[in-house]
Scaffold this active site. Structure first.
Site, short mmCIF file in Angstrom:
data_model
loop_
_atom_site.label_atom_id
_atom_site.label_comp_id
_atom_site.label_asym_id
_atom_site.label_seq_id
_atom_site.Cartn_x
_atom_site.Cartn_y
_atom_site.Cartn_z
N GLY A 73 0.34 -0.85 -0.36
CA GLY A 73 0.22 -0.11 0.13
C GLY A 73 0.52 1.47 0.53
CD GLU A 132 1.31 -9.19 1.91
OE1 GLU A 132 1.24 -10.24 2.05
OE2 GLU A 132 0.60 -8.68 1.94
N GLY A 161 3.37 -4.28 -4.04
CA GLY A 161 3.74 -4.19 -5.63
C GLY A 161 3.44 -2.42 -6.28
CE1 TYR A 165 -10.38 1.61 -6.91
CE2 TYR A 165 -8.22 2.32 -8.29
CZ TYR A 165 -8.91 0.65 -7.51
OH TYR A 165 -9.04 0.14 -7.35
CB CYS A 171 -19.38 4.20 -26.53
SG CYS A 171 -18.89 3.57 -28.45
CD GLU A 172 -19.49 5.33 -19.58
OE1 GLU A 172 -19.81 4.41 -19.94
OE2 GLU A 172 -18.91 5.68 -18.79
C1 LIG Z 1 -3.07 -5.54 -3.01
C2 LIG Z 1 -2.23 -5.46 -1.79
C3 LIG Z 1 -1.39 -5.21 -1.53
C4 LIG Z 1 -0.21 -4.58 -2.63
O1 LIG Z 1 -0.81 -3.22 -2.67
P1 LIG Z 1 0.25 -1.85 -3.62
O2 LIG Z 1 -1.18 -1.06 -3.15
O3 LIG Z 1 0.47 -2.26 -4.87
O4 LIG Z 1 1.45 -1.76 -2.26
C5 LIG Z 1 -0.46 -5.96 -1.05
N1 LIG Z 1 -1.03 -7.45 -0.11
C6 LIG Z 1 -2.02 -7.02 -0.12
C7 LIG Z 1 -3.06 -8.68 1.07
C8 LIG Z 1 -2.43 -6.63 -0.95
O5 LIG Z 1 -4.14 -7.03 -1.36
#
Ligand SMILES: *Cc1c(COP(=O)(O)O)cnc(C)c1O
Length: 463
Positions: free
Chosen positions: A278, A320, A322, A364, A391-392
């Site tokens: 996150g 984690e 991403g 979002y 088309c939106e």
């Molecule tokens: C989506 C998610 C992430 C990654 O979130 P990012 O915002 O991309 O860093 C990590 N752990 C869990 C459990 C998630 O659902």
């Protein structure tokens, strides 16, 4: 009337007012290094390059729209996260942000682990050779088939998301004669997004098991009793696009408190805690993300401090990220099509993609930047809205953006920071073909996910 303009979605409204946009930048030709991938430059001819290759050449070779992913930047970010957390922690890349077999190989080479949350992501990971023990399996509704397979191939951990799943995974593991390593995902009553977080006792959402009312404690009780499970820790993921560490502080405190309760009740110190992902990135020049080493230092300090005060040994931490790894490494290249000036309002600039390659603005109200990349311009800034070809009327790529007033059909424009949750959320709406992902490094550019073709569309339509 305020609109939501929040990466977390419309229910996090009241952030930006309608018509909010900053003043035009002083130099429309400048590329803010915060929002662009690391090897992106503008060359002496005024053309933007990535890995030294001009976008005009890339457009000729690979077509538009297309995502260009800076492999050098991706690998550097992986290393920065791995180095920041060191040997006492594990970094899991959240595959849902963007996953392909090339990405899985880069992760392996750079020493990262991988989160998957579906059979499809698991297949991609295994096919590209990711060792199963380096994979974590997530999701609030894993199917029996997905669980059976995850246990059979030996994933390193399954993150349990409900009471049913505790029983289900235990049963499946036992029937395979195995003991599956698991974590329990708890909801700590923290919702963190960008610069705010809300700490409550309860959370009204689908993920995890609540700490409130002793539910998580009951989940631990059950998991510890089941032979098919080896409970290795507690997992908490509190939000997305977070800049403020205060939410993690509350979350870590609440998780550590649970660990202390578990020790008191069962005499067991669970060895791991996962604080989720996150972490925020810069989508526009106004965003100020933290570096991995600052995040690692802050998170480690919080957990260490909380454990000390609870008299617990510090557990092994995992995170984690991403978006924070792949987000900044890619941009989407579009060709400008029609241009429609609306007197007194703004100019609508249509591109050859749209909500099918970037749903985040529609979904979002996410904010993005955009730049003219095939040439420079000394023209005045004009207020535009970059829209797609769907088309939106909600098909908006960049809600408020300044582009040079001499913008013309055929110009190339690029939207930076589209590495995360763009290709992975891409759709076929209007039977528009999903764009390719092209990786660029010092050796050149190569397709890692090819462009969808009309044949691909018809192949699924069995007539
Ligand atoms: C989506 C998610 C992430 C990654 O979130 P990012 O915002 O991309 O860093 C990590 N752990 C869990 C459990 C998630 O659902």
């Amino acid at each position: 009337m305020s609109r939501s303009a929040h990466p977390a979605g419309p229910r996090h409204a009241d952030v930006l007012t309608e018509g909010h946009y900053s003043a035009p930048p002083t130099d429309l030709n400048a590329l803010d290094e915060k929002v662009w991938a690391r090897t992106v430059r503008r060359n002496a001819d005024g053309v933007v390059t990535v890995g030294g290759i001009e976008v005009s050449r890339l457009a000729e070779e690979f077509g538009t729209p297309a995502y260009f992913l800076d492999e050098t930047d991706f690998r550097a970010r992986c290393r920065a996260w791995a180095d920041a957390f060191g040997r006492d922690a594990d970094v899991f890349y959240a595959g849902k942000a963007f996953l392909s077999r090339a990405v899985v190989r880069w992760l392996q080479e750079e020493g990262l682990n991988l989160d998957v949350c579906s059979g499809g992501e698991l297949t991609t990971a295994l096919d590209a050779g990711m060792p199963a023990e380096r994979i974590a399996f997530h999701g609030n509704n894993k199917s029996t088939e997905e669980i059976e397979r995850a246990v059979r191939v030996g994933v390193g951990r399954i993150v349990l998301d409900s009471f049913q799943e505790i029983a289900r995974v235990a049963h499946i593991a036992q029937s395979q004669g195995k003991r599956q390593r698991v974590q329990i995902r708890v909801t700590v009553g923290v919702e963190a997004h960008t610069h705010e977080f809300i700490a409550t006792a309860h959370e009204d959402q689908k993920f995890g098991i609540a700490l409130a009312d002793g539910q998580a404690a009951e989940a631990v009780r059950r998991a510890l009793r089941l032979d098919g499970l080896e409970l290795i820790g507690i997992h908490s993921h509190i939000g997305s696009q977070i800049f403020d560490m205060a939410g993690f502080e509350v979350s870590a405190r609440r998780v550590v408190q649970l660990l202390a309760e578990v020790r008191d009740e069962h005499g067991v110190e669970l060895p791991e805690i996962d604080l989720g992902g996150g972490l925020g990135i810069a989508y526009t020049s106004e965003d100020d993300p933290r570096e991995p080493h600052e995040i690692a230092k802050a998170l480690t300090e919080i957990v260490t401090r909380e454990c000390e005060s609870a008299g617990l040994a510090t557990p092994r931490i995992s995170v984690e990220p991403g978006r924070a790894i792949v987000g900044p490494t890619a941009f989407t290249l579009y060709e400008v099509g029609t241009i429609k000036p609306l007197e007194g309002l703004r100019t609508y600039v249509s591109v050859d993609g749209g909500m099918s390659d970037n749903i985040r603005t529609a979904l979002y109200d996410a904010e993005y930047s955009v730049a003219l990349v095939s040439r420079t311009s000394d023209a005045e800034p004009m207020l535009t809205r970059v829209v797609g070809k769907h088309c939106e009327s909600g098909d908006i790529v960049v809600r408020d953006a300044f582009l040079p007033a001499d913008l013309a059909p055929g110009d190339l424009i690029a939207v930076p920071a589209t590495g995360a949750y763009c290709r992975s959320m891409a759709s076929n709406y209007n039977h528009v073909l999903r764009p390719p992902v092209v990786a660029v490094n010092e050796d050149g550019a190569r397709v890692i996910v090819r462009r969808e073709t009309e044949e691909d569309l018809l192949r699924l339509d069995v007539g």
